[in-house]
Structures are given as C-alpha cells and as structure tokens.
Design a protein around this motif. Structure first.
Motif, PDB file in Angstrom:
ATOM      1  N   PRO A  32       0.883  -1.357   0.229  1.00 39.29           N
ATOM      2  CA  PRO A  32      -0.006  -0.059   0.151  1.00 39.29           C
ATOM      3  C   PRO A  32       1.053   1.161   0.292  1.00 39.29           C
ATOM      4  O   PRO A  32       1.569   1.562   0.517  1.00 39.29           O
ATOM      5  N   SER A  33       0.169   2.111  -0.371  1.00 35.14           N
ATOM      6  CA  SER A  33       1.094   3.655  -0.991  1.00 35.14           C
ATOM      7  C   SER A  33       0.275   4.841  -0.129  1.00 35.14           C
ATOM      8  O   SER A  33      -0.379   4.685   0.118  1.00 35.14           O
ATOM      9  N   ARG A  34       1.662   5.009   1.123  1.00 30.31           N
ATOM     10  CA  ARG A  34       0.993   5.747   1.966  1.00 30.31           C
ATOM     11  C   ARG A  34       0.864   7.423   1.384  1.00 30.31           C
ATOM     12  O   ARG A  34      -0.402   8.037   1.666  1.00 30.31           O
TER      13      ARG A  34
ATOM     14  N   ASN B 178      -0.191   7.993  -1.683  1.00 30.51           N
ATOM     15  CA  ASN B 178      -1.335   7.644  -2.861  1.00 30.51           C
ATOM     16  C   ASN B 178      -2.405   6.427  -1.730  1.00 30.51           C
ATOM     17  O   ASN B 178      -2.425   5.000  -2.521  1.00 30.51           O
TER      18      ASN B 178
ATOM     19  N   GLY C 199      -5.412   4.000  -1.115  1.00 31.09           N
ATOM     20  CA  GLY C 199      -6.146   3.334  -2.419  1.00 31.09           C
ATOM     21  C   GLY C 199      -5.418   2.745  -2.848  1.00 31.09           C
ATOM     22  O   GLY C 199      -5.969   2.035  -3.929  1.00 31.09           O
ATOM     23  N   GLU C 200      -4.308   3.050  -3.383  1.00 31.07           N
ATOM     24  CA  GLU C 200      -3.332   2.352  -4.532  1.00 31.07           C
ATOM     25  C   GLU C 200      -2.282   1.504  -3.835  1.00 31.07           C
ATOM     26  O   GLU C 200      -1.769   1.979  -2.900  1.00 31.07           O
ATOM     27  N   PHE C 201      -1.605   1.216  -4.642  1.00 31.21           N
ATOM     28  CA  PHE C 201      -1.035  -0.218  -4.557  1.00 31.21           C
ATOM     29  C   PHE C 201       0.373  -0.355  -5.884  1.00 31.21           C
ATOM     30  O   PHE C 201      -0.195  -0.186  -6.770  1.00 31.21           O
TER      31      PHE C 201
ATOM     32  N   LEU D 245      -2.703   4.044   6.244  1.00 29.98           N
ATOM     33  CA  LEU D 245      -2.054   3.346   5.223  1.00 29.98           C
ATOM     34  C   LEU D 245      -3.234   3.531   3.922  1.00 29.98           C
ATOM     35  O   LEU D 245      -4.180   3.553   3.423  1.00 29.98           O
ATOM     36  N   GLY D 246      -4.786   3.691   5.033  1.00 26.13           N
ATOM     37  CA  GLY D 246      -6.488   3.639   4.823  1.00 26.13           C
ATOM     38  C   GLY D 246      -6.137   2.415   4.628  1.00 26.13           C
ATOM     39  O   GLY D 246      -7.488   1.824   3.907  1.00 26.13           O
ATOM     40  N   ILE D 247      -5.785   1.134   5.122  1.00 27.14           N
ATOM     41  CA  ILE D 247      -6.738   0.270   4.885  1.00 27.14           C
ATOM     42  C   ILE D 247      -6.865  -0.779   6.496  1.00 27.14           C
ATOM     43  O   ILE D 247      -6.751  -0.028   7.143  1.00 27.14           O
TER      44      ILE D 247
ATOM     45  N   ASP E 133       8.745   5.442   3.103  1.00 28.55           N
ATOM     46  CA  ASP E 133       7.704   5.062   2.874  1.00 28.55           C
ATOM     47  C   ASP E 133       7.481   7.036   3.391  1.00 28.55           C
ATOM     48  O   ASP E 133       6.893   6.917   4.687  1.00 28.55           O
TER      49      ASP E 133
ATOM     50  N   PRO F 199       1.822   3.996  -7.860  1.00 27.93           N
ATOM     51  CA  PRO F 199       0.618   2.988  -7.997  1.00 27.93           C
ATOM     52  C   PRO F 199      -0.627   2.790  -8.575  1.00 27.93           C
ATOM     53  O   PRO F 199      -0.905   4.403  -9.161  1.00 27.93           O
ATOM     54  N   SER F 200      -1.486   2.107  -8.054  1.00 23.20           N
ATOM     55  CA  SER F 200      -3.017   2.123  -9.020  1.00 23.20           C
ATOM     56  C   SER F 200      -3.645   1.047  -7.994  1.00 23.20           C
ATOM     57  O   SER F 200      -2.947   0.482  -7.400  1.00 23.20           O
ATOM     58  N   VAL F 201      -4.995   0.529  -8.374  1.00 22.30           N
ATOM     59  CA  VAL F 201      -5.931   0.171  -7.908  1.00 22.30           C
ATOM     60  C   VAL F 201      -5.625  -1.098  -7.346  1.00 22.30           C
ATOM     61  O   VAL F 201      -4.976  -1.117  -8.969  1.00 22.30           O
ATOM     62  N   ILE F 202      -5.678  -1.875  -6.720  1.00 20.50           N
ATOM     63  CA  ILE F 202      -6.102  -3.136  -7.301  1.00 20.50           C
ATOM     64  C   ILE F 202      -7.589  -4.017  -7.198  1.00 20.50           C
ATOM     65  O   ILE F 202      -8.215  -3.291  -6.443  1.00 20.50           O
TER      66      ILE F 202
ATOM     67  N   LYS G 147      -9.162  -4.520   3.856  1.00 19.23           N
ATOM     68  CA  LYS G 147      -9.755  -4.282   2.838  1.00 19.23           C
ATOM     69  C   LYS G 147      -9.029  -2.361   3.014  1.00 19.23           C
ATOM     70  O   LYS G 147      -8.843  -2.000   3.822  1.00 19.23           O
ATOM     71  N   LEU G 148     -10.237  -1.352   2.137  1.00 24.22           N
ATOM     72  CA  LEU G 148      -9.781   0.023   2.159  1.00 24.22           C
ATOM     73  C   LEU G 148     -11.089   0.589   3.037  1.00 24.22           C
ATOM     74  O   LEU G 148     -11.986  -0.206   3.660  1.00 24.22           O
ATOM     75  N   LYS G 149      -9.778   1.626   3.730  1.00 30.00           N
ATOM     76  CA  LYS G 149     -11.402   2.174   4.679  1.00 30.00           C
ATOM     77  C   LYS G 149     -11.708   3.277   3.352  1.00 30.00           C
ATOM     78  O   LYS G 149     -11.487   4.168   3.117  1.00 30.00           O
TER      79      LYS G 149
END
Lengths: 582, 582
Positions: free
Chosen positions: A182-184, A186, A188-190, A577-579, B221, B566-569, B580-582
């Motif tokens: 996970p990207s801090r 960005n 929601g992005e990985f 990290l938003g997860i 990070d 990065p991108s969404v998965i 999961k995403l928050k």
C-alpha cells in the motif's frame, strides 16, 4: 584494528613473530598444566597455547573463564607446534598466549558450532547468526559471493550493463501472485513487488541499452513448495540484435567460465541441445538428467494386440532398461512397484522382464508374450543379457512422468548421479502454447512476448499446440538452472499472439500497456534469459537445498523464524495506510 | 547476430570491409541525389550514405520511408568520408548502403532524442525508454554501472563478502516510515521493506562474516523532499574487529580508487577530518563545502554592548567575509537581504560592512560602531581592504544555518563551487544524542547502537548532549555521501544507552529483540558505513539531481508516471490478502 593477523594466515614463516588475533573460542582443552584454545574466525582456526606455570595468574584465570563462542583478543608469540595438524593450513604453528582479553562473553549456544551440528533445521534457522558461523553455511555464502563477482566480471567484459530496475512496480489485475504494497502518499493505491523485471528489461532494450544484466531479487507470493522462497534472486539478462544462437553461446560461455573459475571444472565441449519433444519422449521430463542413460523407449506397437488388456487399453506403453538388473530380487522389484504406485506417480503397476545372463527372458506377463516378442523389444531398447526391462503403461504424459521418476530413482540407487559430475544441457524448441483444459483455451507456456519459429506461425490456424517457441532452458544434472526466449518485437505478430491467447485489446492494454506503447517507438529484435541464482549456487555447492545459499531464508510458510516475521502491525500504521483487516 | 559491428567501432582501418550495422535512425539528410543517415546505438553513431543513382530503386524507396527512431539493419562497404567529423570516433568513415531492412517502424517520438531535448521533465519520465536513448541519461546509467563494478572489485579485494539480506523483513511498531507488505500465507500479518539492512549487517558480524558489503535497495515511505526516492540504493558495509580509524581508511581508499578509475581524478592527500562542532561553528552546516573559504566567525563579543538592540538581544552574531565585496551595489545587497529573509532561512535582516579599498569602513549600522570596532572585527575575520563583511544575528542554530545558506549562495555566484573540483571531507565526532524539545527527551542522532567515546560516557549523568559518538560522515562538495558508526557491542553500555533514550526493556526488546538476542552469543567489536549510491553517482556525474542516475525513477509523489503506478487493485486481490480499504 584489534588484530595483526586473521586466524587463517599464520604459517611456519611467522614463527617468532609477536601477533594479536581475535576470534571465537571453538574449543578449549585443558591437560594438566597445558591449555589449548582453538580460536576461529572467518578465515580459519589458529591454536593458542598456555602453560599454567609460565603464564601469569591473571591470564590463567581469564583463560579459565572463557567458554565456547566467547570473543577474545589474544597476543603472543608464534611458535612451532609440537604435534602438527596437517588438516588445517595453520597446523604447523600455535600462539603462546601472553595476553588475553575477553571482548564478549557468550551464553552456551543452543547447538554446537561444528560442521555436523546437533541443531535441527528449525533451531538452526532461529539462530541463523550462529548457524552461519558453521563452515558449511559460511562456505555456501562465500561461494555465492565468489559466483556473483565472477558473473559480473564475465558479463561486464561482454558489454552488459548492470541496471537496477524498480522494486516498487505496477500491480496488474492479473498479478495474482504479486506481493502488494500500500502507498501512504497515494491512499487506496498499491505497488507490487516484481515477480521478475521482465517488462523493464524489455523496455531497456527499446531504450537502446543493448545488453542488460542484473542480479536481482524477485518475489512470488504463493504457497511454497519445498525449497521455494518468497524472495529469490535471479541473474537477469536481455540482449538486442541477437538470435537464439547468440544467447545460447554467451550463456554457455558464462556457465563454462563459472565452472572453471569457481569450481576448477573445465567443460571443453559444446553443451548438447535437445528439443523439448525429445526430452519428453526419451526422459519423460523437460529437464533431463543426462549424467546417465536408461532412456525411455516407446514399445506401444510391440506389446499391443497380444491380448494383454492392460497394454491394449493403454494410450502409451514405455520402458526403461536397467543395466545388470536381471539379478534383482522379488523384494527389490516389489519396492519399485510400490514406488510407482505412490500418488505423485500414480501408476497401476509395474511390468518387468528379466533378460537373464543365459539369454532367456522371464517376465511378469509371460502369459501374453513369447521369447521372440521380448527379443524384439530387447533389441529395440538396446537391452543386453543380464539387464531388466521395466515397463509402465497408461495415459501418455502421466506414464512418461512415471518412467522419469523411476529412472531418476534407479539412477540414484545405482550411483549414476554423482554430485561432482556436471552434465549441462540446453532444452530447446519448447511449445509456444499450452492447452488449459479448464479454461478450454491456450496459454503462453513462457510469456506472451515469446517469439514462435517463423515457419510454425501458420499452425496458429490448424494446430496451435504444435507451434515451437524460440525458448530455451539450461538444465544441469536434471535441475532447471534458467531459461529464456527470443521476444516478439513485431506488432502484427504480437496482435496475432494476443488474439490466440484470448486477450481482448483492453486486457492486453491493462496488463502490458506501457511495454506495448514503448514498442511503437522502434523496438529492436531482442531476447533474454534468467538464471535462478540461488539454485545455481546450490548446484555449484553440490547441495540440493537452496536454503543454505541464502543468508536469511524463510521457511515453507514464508516465515523468518529468527525475526518472527511477518507480524501484526499497529492500528495506527493501518490507519495511516488507509487499510483495515477483514 | 543481426550485425557484424556496433555503431561505435568502425575506423579508418575498416575501410573496404563489408559490414552490417543495426540501430536507430538519428537523422536523415537528403541533398539532391545523396542521402545520409546517422545510425545510432548504445556504442555510438555511424554515418550511412547512399547515392540515388547508384542504389537500387527498392533500397532508395526503403530509405525514403524510414523516419526518426526507426530501427534498421544496414549492410554495405566501409568507405572513407569526404568531409570528416572529428567530433565522433567513427567520423572518418561512412557505410555505403547496399542493403537496408526496416526492423521496426517508429511513431514520431514525443520529444527529440538529442542531448538538449525539447522534452519537459514529466514527458521525459512518461517516455523514459526514449529518454534513456539520449546520451546524458544513457551515460549516467553507464557511469552507474561502471561505479558498481569498481566498488565491488575494490571491496572484494579487501576481503569483503557480498551477502544479500532479505527485502521482506519484520515490521516493527516504531517503523512509521516502513513500507509494509501483507502476507497472503499469514493473514493479518505483514512484512516490512527495509529502510536499511542495519540489523542484518550487524547480525552478519555476530555470525562471524567479518567483512560484509552489499549494493542494496532500501525503502522509505515518506513525503518526498526534492530529489528523494521511495526506493534508493546504498553501498552498505560492516566490519568486525575494527576501530573508527580503520573504517575511515578503507572507505577513503574506496573513494580515492573510484575517483581514479572512474573519473581519472587522483586525490593524493589524506581527506581532512573536521569535528562536528567545528563544522557547525565555521560552516553552519554538518556537511560543509570546503571547496572555498568564507568561513563563519562568531563576533558576538565584538558587537554586543554597543547599544544596537538587535545585536544585544541576539543569542549569537556571526559574519562571513565576502572577498572583493566592497564594490557590491545597493541592489546586490538588497538581493542578499531578500534572500536571508525567505522562510527557509528566516533572518530578520542582513547587516553589512564594506571594508573599502582605501581602508575606510562603511556599514549599515554606522550609528553604533566605530572604525575601530570594524578594524577589530575585520582583523578577527581576516577581512582585507576591498572585502565586505556580512552579518546575521539571532538564535544561534538558526543564524548559523542562515550564514551557511548565504555562504553557499555567494560561493555559487562567485564560481567557487566548480563541478570538476572535488573536496572530500570526513565530519567526525557527531553528538551521540539529540534533544527533542517536543518529547522532552534525548534521541539517538544516528541509531541506538552507535558507540559513544569511552571518555564521554560519564557525561550521561551530567550533559548527555555533549557526548560524542564514534560516528562519521563522508562529505564531498557539501553533499553527504555517506556515514556510519562504530557500534556498541557491550551489553552493559547498551543497557545504559537504552535507559538514557527512555526505552523500557520491553520497548527495546520489541524493536531490537533479535539483534539483542544475538549479542548474547559473542558479539565482536564492529562498525560500518553506508554510502548513498544514487547520490555518489550523480556527484561523479557532476549533476545535482539523482534522478537521471536511476533508470526508472519515481516522481515527488512516489509515482511512476510511465507505468502509472501505484494503482488500484482488484477486490479479489484485497480479499485474498484479508484487507480492505477504509
């Protein structure tokens, strides 16, 4: 510097010198007034000696207090040893202890630091920093170092450029075995960790780098089969303006160079090349161990139509000839029969025919076959009097696999697979595509950029499974060391390939978009290869397991039992990290 | 092989030979019947020539159709050039085109592939594979390659062993800047990516590896300041049984070796060493650029008590002397004043005093200070007639920082910081601890295993901020190239250190547990150093930005704009990872 010399370098010539050594206490022996210590460092072992009566009480007390694995600094004179030890290079001398300082104490280690340790695998891994003190592991890491240096020296001299490709790369929808990050910045992005730098090395060819290499960590998040690691190291290479022949020559050269410089093994012949189809037919295996013969013969047409229903109903019947096997006992044959019945092989049974020394035949299916039948089969298989023919029957692929396993087992039993003999082999002409019964379509056997043979392209229409790829594997002693391919650089051929793999334009774009874009701006013909570095090292070390060639390996559950990792992380970290956990 | 030669190797001696070259079309010129093509590959440029009347219509048509960045294969005879080009090594010859094959077409590239391209940064990054075709970037990557090879050669010769440490490591509660990686096989648990292999390299010393190195990717990070990358490369080293002096010597040796072999710059003197305190007092900076003088002088005691309230109320007043600055115009001085007022410096104003060529003084605070006062100050600062003294006042640390910035700016303006002059420096005797006003306690400036000077240990009781560490930085031209320290290996001293850092036993255990455990089994005295490899390369390349020394860098938001990462998965991937995403 705490020392004047290492524990591996003092010789007769140094006798009379005052020296200071540092190291770990390997062993202490106390024999009525004389004390000896074996002092160890990375470079070797040197014997220290003190005679109680001629040594100060303070020093004697210190010597008394040191135990195994204490770190000490010792000064004294190099003297000639009374009883020499010709097993170690320093065996002619010892150090007369004049001063000794304990630099660090040690608790009793959980296993002994000797070549054949009493530590089990789990314990050794937990205390890996102690395990590495042992010669077998230390030497494995030293060998790995030496190989890495020599590989770079060779490739550098061949105009390869070492380029570091990113570790944080794009995650793709199909990257089911990717580790993701996970990207801090960005949310929601990985990112993903690379399973290989495949796309980057091809980009470097588009970028005109001409010849690229890297000794690089790759990552695969999958259930670990025995001897797989979630992070592993590849010697990764790519070249422009080359054909398959050039790549095979250069990397055959690398392999020979390594054997020569690292193992002092001279391989003065061209590596044999074997088409995939031949490897499968003769060895039942796409990575044949050619250190020994006992190849497989298809005897289907010789044994069918003789009323033996097992053979008559089988897709394929194949045999191997066991040299001097006619003396095998019933018990031995039963063991082999049990072996071929294990689930991983799954044969129904094993048929044998002894070709006795007197020229007669005795088989387990004498009801159905005459001496004449066996004579013909024996001739076809090149069997001699005194041998035994072993036969499996059934579905072809599975039967070949069974014969391969049987062959390898017998090879081991007969001592035909010595560790110090190396039989390299190029397996070539792999099929481009592989039929997947589940999805009912073809998949790329290598990857979708692998180039087919030009003359086979027409088979896309009629028999895709028969298309040969410009793909190749280097196999040594039955172990796949590496492989690669010539890539497609023509966009029409690439489109045809994607179409046949069932990729829509959008899917191809999503998975390979930036590489395909790059190809619009002048892609050179190119191809590459990757060697498994961990595997190559263990092959050179003569060991089956790669684990000791990795300084800090993980176990089969992907755990580092030393650090106890992976581990839970704090809520604060997850929040940032938003997860969250499910 | 598609070619007989590269585009960089043909010379006069090859005239008359039939050759085949491959490469990219750099330029095509058509001059009434004669066509020239500059063909480019990694190795250089070779001119191709065709005379329409003497060339087949088919080839002429092909030549007509090729555009910039097409990939072509050309065969022909090496002939002498009519007008030579002495700017390129192949400038004496050209190839008379006899055959030409278009291997790949190219769309018009989004920017021109020349040294001074019209592509902006963002565009260059998006099409990095085209950017790398340009000499400045290609040469940067080649330089990096060369340096990596030479570094390994040097360290290998010094008995260092290259050991790969893990990339998937333990995440610690305090690892706020760690990238973390969810483990599929261990749901709810995470690995971290290493910010440095610090603990592993220390473990390797406990393991007896004696000398370790690695050119290794590290990860952080955090919000990226200009010219930081989330993944960066370190030359990471650790040694046993050494003192600080040994480490400085070996790595000074490495630096000199690199300058000599890679840059052909001979540095035949010992690198100067400067205590941290001196660097701060004289340069306002712990990484001083010593290519030029203009050092800072504390003039607090000279200017206080003269009724100038700004100085009287200031903690610290310091000045630098600008050689030949007395002729500076009001406008120039105003610009400097504006400069010191920018928020990053935050000075209230700038006081100046011109020491005129005639020996008179003219200052901005003549009301408060006499000629005599200035004479004393000028003498103290070693100012000469014709110079100008520039003075800042305020809180000490901030004022020194301001003077440092002013000095560096003036150094640039005056051309005192030439890129081809290298002034290496060891900064030593760093403070062990740093007071953090927010938490009201001391933190380790380096890391908690850094060893203090033995004679300073007693200051833990009285003045912890004054304790000097056996820590050192290599600074070249004002840029921190690397740093390291001698580590604590004595467990009592370590306990004292943790206590003073406010760690409970549990906290220390959680963060450094497996290293502390390892230390129980005989830790040798050891220390190490790490160089920033990206930075070292850009320093050698004479460029400020590290970005072109990284093949595929990320931008300031940590994005790879080429791959759009990065991108969404997918939800499926998240599900499988148990997050999961928050």
């Amino acid at each position: 510097m705490y020392r004047t010399h290492t524990c591996g370098e003092l010789r007769k010539e140094n006798i009379g010198q005052k020296v200071t050594l540092c190291g770990w206490v390997q062993l202490k022996r106390d024999k009525g007034g004389m004390i000896w210590i074996d002092l160890r460092d990375r470079y070797g072992i040197t014997q220290l000696a003190a005679e109680s009566v001629n040594t100060s009480a303070e020093i004697v007390a210190k010597i008394d207090s040191v135990g195994r694995e204490f770190v000490v600094q010792v000064s004294g004179e190099v003297i000639e040893r009374y009883s020499k030890n010709d097993k170690i290079p320093t065996g002619d001398i010892e150090i007369k202890i004049e001063d000794l300082k304990i630099l660090s104490e040690s608790e009793t280690p959980p296993f002994t630091i000797i070549d054949n340790t009493d530590g089990g695998d789990e314990l050794r891994m937990k205390y890996r920093y102690l395990d590495i003190r042992r010669n077998p592991v230390k030497n494995a890491l030293m060998l790995r170092h030496r190989m890495a240096q020599e590989i770079r020296k060779y490739l550098d001299a061949q105009d390869f450029v070492e380029v570091e490709t990113p570790v944080l790369i794009k995650s793709t929808p199909e990257g089911a075995r990717d580790f993701i990050v996970p990207s801090r910045m960005n949310p929601g992005e990985f990112y993903a960790l690379p399973q290989s730098p495949q796309q980057f090395k091809q980009l470097l060819m588009v970028a005109g780098m001409d010849r690229y290499f890297q000794i690089v960590k790759c990552f695969r998040d999958e259930d670990l089969r025995a001897d797989r690691q979630p992070e592993f190291t590849q010697i990764d290479c790519e070249l422009s303006f080359v054909e398959q022949e050039d790549i095979l020559n250069i990397f055959e050269g690398l392999t020979k160079y390594l054997f020569k410089t690292v193992k002092e093994v001279e391989i003065d012949y061209d590596f044999p090349r074997m088409p995939y189809v031949e490897a499968m037919e003769k060895y039942g295996n796409d990575k044949p161990d050619i250190r020994f013969g006992m190849t497989i013969t298809d005897i289907s047409e010789n044994v069918k139509g003789k009323d033996f229903v097992v053979f008559d109903s089988a897709e394929y019947i194949g045999g191997i000839c066991l040299p001097n096997g006619s003396e095998y006992t019933r018990k031995q044959i039963e063991e082999l029969t049990e072996f071929v019945k294990i689930p991983q092989i799954g044969a129904k049974g094993l048929v044998y025919c002894k070709y006795n020394a007197d020229g007669s035949f005795k088989s387990s299916v004498d009801k159905f076959y005459t001496e004449e039948d066996w004579k013909t089969i024996a001739a076809k298989m090149d069997a001699k009097a005194g041998d035994m023919i072993l036969i499996l029957a059934g579905e072809k692929e599975r039967t070949l696999h069974g014969l391969s396993e049987l062959r390898l087992r017998l090879g081991n039993e007969l001592g035909l697979r010595p560790r110090d003999t190396f039989a390299p082999l190029w397996v070539v002409e792999f099929p481009l595509l592989e039929y997947d019964a589940e999805s009912g379509r073809y998949h790329a056997k290598h990857h979708p950029f692998t180039s087919p043979f030009e003359e086979d392209v027409k088979l896309f229409e009629t028999d895709p499974g028969k298309i040969r790829a410009k793909a190749y594997d280097l196999v040594i002693n039955g172990v796949e060391i590496g492989g690669g391919s010539i890539r497609i650089f023509d966009k029409d051929l690439q489109a045809l390939m994607f179409k046949n793999l069932g990729f829509t334009k959008e899917e191809a774009e999503a998975q390979f978009g930036f590489l395909m874009n790059a190809f619009k701006f002048g892609a050179p013909p190119h191809g590459g290869i990757a060697f498994g570095f961990d595997r190559l090292c263990s092959m050179f070390g003569g060991v089956d397991s790669i684990r000791d060639y990795i300084a800090f390996p993980k176990n089969n559950s992907g755990r580092d039992v030393m650090a106890n990792s992976p581990s839970v992380i704090s809520q604060a970290q997850l929040d940032e990290l938003g997860i969250k956990l499910k």
